[in-house]
Write a protein that holds these residues in place. Sequence first.
Motif, PDB file in Angstrom:
ATOM      1  N   ASN A   1       0.807  -1.220   0.000  1.00 18.44           N
ATOM      2  CA  ASN A   1       0.000   0.000   0.000  1.00 18.44           C
ATOM      3  C   ASN A   1       0.843   1.274   0.000  1.00 18.44           C
ATOM      4  O   ASN A   1       0.292   2.373   0.059  1.00 18.44           O
ATOM      5  N   ASN A   2       2.160   1.141  -0.067  1.00 21.00           N
ATOM      6  CA  ASN A   2       3.024   2.317   0.086  1.00 21.00           C
ATOM      7  C   ASN A   2       2.771   3.376  -0.984  1.00 21.00           C
ATOM      8  O   ASN A   2       2.636   4.568  -0.687  1.00 21.00           O
ATOM      9  N   LEU A   3       2.706   2.958  -2.245  1.00 24.52           N
ATOM     10  CA  LEU A   3       2.471   3.917  -3.318  1.00 24.52           C
ATOM     11  C   LEU A   3       1.118   4.602  -3.149  1.00 24.52           C
ATOM     12  O   LEU A   3       0.980   5.809  -3.386  1.00 24.52           O
ATOM     13  N   ALA A   4       0.122   3.833  -2.726  1.00 29.12           N
ATOM     14  CA  ALA A   4      -1.209   4.412  -2.517  1.00 29.12           C
ATOM     15  C   ALA A   4      -1.222   5.367  -1.325  1.00 29.12           C
ATOM     16  O   ALA A   4      -1.926   6.391  -1.342  1.00 29.12           O
ATOM     17  N   MET A   5      -0.455   5.062  -0.273  1.00 27.16           N
ATOM     18  CA  MET A   5      -0.399   5.964   0.880  1.00 27.16           C
ATOM     19  C   MET A   5       0.245   7.294   0.500  1.00 27.16           C
ATOM     20  O   MET A   5      -0.214   8.363   0.926  1.00 27.16           O
TER      21      MET A   5
END
Length: 480
Positions: free
Chosen positions: A411-415
């Motif tokens: 989820n890093n890119l989305a965060m």
Amino acid sequence: MTSRIVIDPVTRIEGHAKISIYLDDQGEVTDARFHVTEFRGFEKFCEGRPFWEMPAITARICGICPVSHLLASAKAGDRLLAVQIPPAAAKLRRLMNLGQIIQSHALSFFHLSSPDLLLGWESDPAQRNVFGLMATEPELARSGIRLRQFGQVIIEQLGGRKIHPSWAVPGGVRAHLSHAGQAAIRERLPEAKATILTTLERFKQLLADLQQEVHIFGNFPSLFMGLVAPDGTWEHYDGALRFVDSGGNIIADRLDPSRYQEVIGEAVQPDSYLKSPYYKPLGYPDQAQHCRLENGLYRVGPLARLNVCDRIGTPLAEQELQHFRQHGTVNSSFFYHYARLIEILTCIERIEVALDDPDLQSEQLRARADVNQQEAIGCSEAPRGTLFHHYQIDENGLLTQVNLIIATGQNNLAMNRTVAQIARHYIHGLAIPEPLLNRVEAGIRAFDPCLSCSTHAAGQMPLHLQLISATGEVLHQVYR
């Protein structure tokens, strides 16, 4: 010239992180970044250990979700042994994972996020926490605490303790569920179900006043990934990988998790210890591609699991899922909160059914074998999303390489996209009230990141070492 606003630390999350918000000369947000500042390194220091030890070792990655690592590691061990575990062991593992999802989701919603939702974004920061919630909404706070305890009771009755149970092992599990444990779980089921049904109704009532957050908190097109059962039903322990796009169209289905490297790539960024997995066929979504819909950014976790499944498989949760899907595929990260509540309900309904299975008291719990494979992947759904444990061993069963792909990393890119979207909406100029910064933090809380689980290094770890005197003077410093 640009200005930088730093939120350090990000509060009410599991682990240590900060957020940087970058402003141009006019005080408008140009970008925002989520930095994970802690480092663990489990992938490296597990090398050389016997794979038999890995469920117990990797459970220590996190005190919030030890069961998730315990089960994924044990599943990798099953494959190294090349055995099919006894049916009773699989059912018991599933039961423990249901308890794990309940206790983790309850912690996220009631302890970490509900102070914003119920007390308000502008409320006093000193009171905007679980203790403030206890003062203003004592019954709801108490119910939330007991709901989390219910999940912990399941873990304890199966594994002997609530945290780091040494219970699942390569080939099966160590012990069945006792009749007393079965009775203890059954006794608390009605209260747990009543709590989650009441909370779901309360949350749906709140949504009328939270529409701005729905539209701003990480509301963008992306892919979603999760496990589904062979018939497309919601899955939490086994099954195959499915990817859907922001319109709900299946773009990849029935993918064997052991072939994850064909579809998931791993990238690293210089400002965070958190890896950034992406969907390989569409490529890494670098800065130049952020405006494109067809890039490899994907989300995992409760929101993704509800978006990828055809049905949820239990009656009350199925009704809630249909209400959740009134507007098609849900692309707002704010609805992670809603999805967690629906998943708690389906876990409770599944536990109700599972407790009647006589296999839970079976003594046939373990398949015994020696090393039959030298590489294996264990995959299951952790509360925050799909979890991969990838092990390579030598002929003696000693680990030569370990790769962990954690939900929070996926989820890093989305965060990062989420905090930038929120910051651009609310922040205009250098005079920024605290409640606006709290909204930026809340965008991260929606994902419920577990940073202790997710921080690993690829390549050489950057290091800044200072030698400081008793008076605070920097005597020497080195960089790597």
